[in-house]
Design an enzyme around this catalytic site. Structure first.
Site, mmCIF file in Angstrom:
data_model
loop_
_atom_site.group_PDB
_atom_site.id
_atom_site.type_symbol
_atom_site.label_atom_id
_atom_site.label_comp_id
_atom_site.label_asym_id
_atom_site.label_seq_id
_atom_site.Cartn_x
_atom_site.Cartn_y
_atom_site.Cartn_z
ATOM 1 N N TYR A 30 36.141 27.892 49.919
ATOM 2 C CA TYR A 30 36.113 29.063 49.040
ATOM 3 C C TYR A 30 37.007 30.174 49.596
ATOM 4 O O TYR A 30 36.883 30.548 50.777
ATOM 5 C CB TYR A 30 34.679 29.599 48.903
ATOM 6 C CG TYR A 30 34.633 30.908 48.139
ATOM 7 C CD1 TYR A 30 34.559 30.905 46.754
ATOM 8 C CD2 TYR A 30 34.702 32.128 48.805
ATOM 9 C CE1 TYR A 30 34.552 32.104 46.050
ATOM 10 C CE2 TYR A 30 34.694 33.319 48.105
ATOM 11 C CZ TYR A 30 34.621 33.296 46.729
ATOM 12 O OH TYR A 30 34.629 34.475 46.040
ATOM 13 N N TYR A 77 40.218 32.267 42.391
ATOM 14 C CA TYR A 77 39.640 31.594 41.220
ATOM 15 C C TYR A 77 40.701 31.075 40.246
ATOM 16 O O TYR A 77 40.937 29.872 40.150
ATOM 17 C CB TYR A 77 38.701 32.546 40.469
ATOM 18 C CG TYR A 77 37.502 32.981 41.251
ATOM 19 C CD1 TYR A 77 36.341 32.203 41.264
ATOM 20 C CD2 TYR A 77 37.491 34.172 41.972
ATOM 21 C CE1 TYR A 77 35.224 32.600 41.975
ATOM 22 C CE2 TYR A 77 36.378 34.577 42.679
ATOM 23 C CZ TYR A 77 35.245 33.785 42.675
ATOM 24 O OH TYR A 77 34.139 34.173 43.375
ATOM 25 N N LYS A 101 33.479 39.090 34.768
ATOM 26 C CA LYS A 101 32.125 39.597 34.992
ATOM 27 C C LYS A 101 31.743 40.676 33.982
ATOM 28 O O LYS A 101 30.562 40.936 33.762
ATOM 29 C CB LYS A 101 31.978 40.110 36.428
ATOM 30 C CG LYS A 101 32.327 39.081 37.507
ATOM 31 C CD LYS A 101 31.667 37.752 37.257
ATOM 32 C CE LYS A 101 31.955 36.666 38.287
ATOM 33 N NZ LYS A 101 33.359 36.336 38.539
#
Ligand SMILES: *Cc1c(COP(=O)(O)O)cnc(C)c1O
Length: 332
Positions: A263, A289, A49
């Protein structure tokens, strides 16, 4: 590619290293596997990010913002990096944490990124899972406006065309570094969620004419939906950069075979992938992830997707601070 015309702050120690993984490559007996160390972007434990935030915070400052508003899952790496970036430029942050994973261990709600968010010092609000989080963001923005703030809304994962520019930059680094190392890249592989990483990478790889193949390993949506979402953002990013012609739609490829039950929910192959990279190369992945993304890459190797002479690059998107939120599934 004209990236100079966009407002940008400096948050990373780019270029991040591109390293060969000799032990892992030998053990898998497949292609030569390289890793792009975007876990080492350098801001408050790093991650993908940060590159997006260079452009997003740049844009926020240019627009006179005083207060960043963003959202993510409870163990969001995006929220952690956003608070850190905002702190560096004297901006306040309000972050909404969506309880997307229910009935998790207490560590999930209190340790890992949640603890780091508290230390970094933002206003944290929680929301139950399943709300329209964009709507929630807008509502908080309105509330802050009424209080005299100038809010700047960053969508989940920082995934809009401005944020995706950060991964256009990463694609250009990969092209340059692989050239300097004298390797021809068969495929770049990474975990894909809110789509900004994949959209930026594919625009950078295609817009520069490199033609390097890219594969996203979905951590949430099914293949078709993920590809559609990536294409939409890639088109927007292509337009923002004023690239000639049409974005090549068929360059977007994702698979969703490694999501597992959902998720943020662990899978055995994720746990094995995290342990394998840690034990062969001393590199820590994350449970949500990059662990699932790496499990996807291992499956590709085992399924014969590559020749032994191929060079494959895994983009390590960070997230290992979330391991502490998943202590119960790794503890022995
Ligand atoms: C957010 C995130 C991703 C996914 O990137 P997107 O741009 O949201 O698709 C991958 N890995 C880690 C560690 C992340 O935090």
């Amino acid at each position: 590619m004209n990236l100079q015309s966009f407002a940008r702050v400096s948050l990373t120690q780019a270029p991040t290293p591109l390293e060969f993984l000799p032990n892992l490559s030998r053990q898998l007996g497949g292609p030569k596997i390289f890793i792009k160390r975007d876990d080492n972007t350098g801001l408050a434990m790093g991650g993908n990010k940060t590159r997006k935030l260079e452009f997003l915070i740049g844009d926020a400052l240019q627009k006179g913002a005083t207060h960043i508003v963003t959202q993510g899952a409870t163990q969001s790496n995006h929220v952690r990096q956003t608070i850190a970036a905002a702190n560096k430029f004297g901006l306040k942050t309000t972050a909404l944490l969506e309880e997307r994973v229910s009935n998790a261990h207490a560590d999930y709600y209190n340790n890992g990124n949640v603890l780091l968010d508290q230390i970094l010092g933002a206003t944290i609000e929680t929301r139950p899972g399943g709300l329209d989080m964009n709507h929630e963001l807008i509502a908080v923005g309105e509330r802050l406006k009424a209080e005299g703030e100038v809010p700047y809304l960053i969508p989940g994962g920082g995934s809009n065309p401005i944020g995706a520019l950060g991964y256009v930059v990463c694609a250009l680094e990969i092209i340059e570094q692989s050239k300097a190392m004298g390797i021809e890249v068969r495929q770049v592989v990474h975990a894909t969620g809110s789509t900004g990483t994949q959209a930026g990478l594919v625009v950078g790889l295609q817009g520069s004419g490199s033609g390097i193949d890219l594969l996203g390993i979905s951590v949430r949506a099914v293949k078709e939906a993920q590809e559609q979402n990536v294409r939409k953002l890639a088109r927007g990013t292509w337009e923002l950069l004023n690239l000639p012609g049409e974005f090549p739609e068929n360059s977007v490829k994702a698979i969703s075979d490694h999501v597992g039950p959902g998720y943020g929910l662990p899978t055995d192959e994720m746990r094995e992938a995290v342990r394998l990279l840690a034990r062969t190369e001393g590199i820590l992945l994350d449970p949500v992830y990059s662990g699932k993304g790496f499990a996807g890459l291992i499956a590709q190797v085992k399924n014969g997707a590559y020749q032994p002479s191929d060079n494959v690059i895994f983009v390590h998107t960070g997230g290992s601070s979330a391991l502490f939120g998943y202590r119960d599934i790794f503890a022995e």
